[in-house]
Design an enzyme around this catalytic site. Sequence first.
Site, PDB file in Angstrom:
ATOM      1  N   GLY A  14       1.077  -1.018   0.044  1.00 38.90           N
ATOM      2  CA  GLY A  14      -0.039  -0.009   0.086  1.00 38.90           C
ATOM      3  C   GLY A  14       0.846   1.108   0.063  1.00 38.90           C
ATOM      4  CG  ASN A  15      -0.975   5.039   0.532  1.00 38.86           C
ATOM      5  OD1 ASN A  15      -1.051   4.995  -0.982  1.00 38.86           O
ATOM      6  ND2 ASN A  15      -2.125   5.165   1.045  1.00 38.86           N
ATOM      7  CB  VAL A  16       3.656   2.342   4.647  1.00 38.25           C
ATOM      8  CG1 VAL A  16       5.000   2.169   5.302  1.00 38.25           C
ATOM      9  CG2 VAL A  16       2.515   3.218   5.309  1.00 38.25           C
ATOM     10  N   PRO A 125      -1.296  -1.147  15.610  1.00 35.49           N
ATOM     11  CG  PRO A 125      -2.325  -1.741  17.795  1.00 35.49           C
ATOM     12  CD  PRO A 125      -2.349  -1.917  16.289  1.00 35.49           C
ATOM     13  CG  ASP A 127       4.662  -0.245  20.752  1.00 32.84           C
ATOM     14  OD1 ASP A 127       5.928   0.133  20.535  1.00 32.84           O
ATOM     15  OD2 ASP A 127       3.679   0.844  20.473  1.00 32.84           O
ATOM     16  CB  THR A 147       9.246   1.887  12.808  1.00 32.83           C
ATOM     17  OG1 THR A 147       7.870   1.548  12.716  1.00 32.83           O
ATOM     18  CG2 THR A 147       9.847   0.949  11.502  1.00 32.83           C
ATOM     19  CG  ASP A 152       6.160   8.645  17.207  1.00 37.92           C
ATOM     20  OD1 ASP A 152       5.246   9.332  16.661  1.00 37.92           O
ATOM     21  OD2 ASP A 152       6.114   7.407  17.559  1.00 37.92           O
ATOM     22  CB  SER A 153      12.602  10.044  18.092  1.00 31.25           C
ATOM     23  OG  SER A 153      12.285   8.942  19.249  1.00 31.25           O
ATOM     24  CG  HIS A 180       4.222   4.559  16.890  1.00 28.79           C
ATOM     25  ND1 HIS A 180       4.431   5.724  16.477  1.00 28.79           N
ATOM     26  CD2 HIS A 180       3.564   4.101  15.858  1.00 28.79           C
ATOM     27  CE1 HIS A 180       4.139   6.118  15.390  1.00 28.79           C
ATOM     28  NE2 HIS A 180       3.413   5.287  14.777  1.00 28.79           N
TER      29      HIS A 180
END
Length: 326
Positions: A14-16, A125, A127, A147, A152-153, A180
């Site tokens: 898909g997009n990712v 999700p 984790d 990831t 986020d970092s 995350h």
Amino acid sequence: MSETVRKVGIVGIGNVGKAAASAILHENIADELYISDIDSERAKGEAWDFADSIEVTPSRTRVFEVPLEGLAQCDVILVSVTERSQIPQGSRLELLKGTAAIAYDIVPKLREAGFKGIYVIATNPCDIITYLFYHLSGLPKNQVIGTGTALDSMRLRRQISEALGGIDPRSISAYMVGEHGDSQIAAWSHVRIGGQSLDEYEAENSDRFGKLDRDKIEDTARHFGWEIHKRKGNTQFGIGNQLAFFAKSILNDARNVTPASVILEGEYGQKDVAAGVPIVLGRDGVKEILHFHLSGKEQESFNASAELIKGYIDQTLAEREGTAAQ
């Protein structure tokens, strides 16, 4: 002459997945890229389209569409599958039922096909899905990586950079840790500006910047993905490039320090859970988990975040075992 062929697989185009594939091709990260999707015709079309792009790039990566089991030959499998009928409205946790079912479907098949490499998981999700992959794969914990809070970092460093007048984010060391998701926290006690602690930097430059609004910066970084999602309907390039970065770090044995969602067995006072913490990433996957000594408040918030993840893991495992027993 012996030849080592670097093989990366992507499950879910898909997009990712497409963004990750594009980065892998244009950075020449792998010699061979294998893509697999439940819609095999679509995956085949994507593979052909990517192949068309290579002649005008420095890459010589060969691209193949394969059934799921064909990914078992890869050194690294990047996981970006999602339940396409689900669009989260306020939390990545809303995706869990659909993506957990996908994990229970694909991981046993890849295990049976003999996959012995490294999983890098972006599916949300993150984790909880990372833990399920570890639970189902039979692989050692260093070979199953989410990831997690890596993106986020990056967002946190960018927000700090803007607050400090544009210092290059790559000169800032700052980490979001924990889930995350909404319970992640910034490890402010370990933020460094070119090696100097943020507290010292603020004190010496109070006439220029004053004191940072840390709560606002942290909250912006925590929810920035949703700001993108509201405007374009998805996030893809940031996380796609993160997946490619993880693959490159592993294949090159780069030993980069990066946040990632990994299985904790006592680190940070947590056991039997996957959560985002800083790691050293190399050829064997997780080479080391870096243990930051968090402040008392940070540790308390990290514990709460880990317990939230653990609760959803336990719930998912219990539901699955209950269904299997029927």
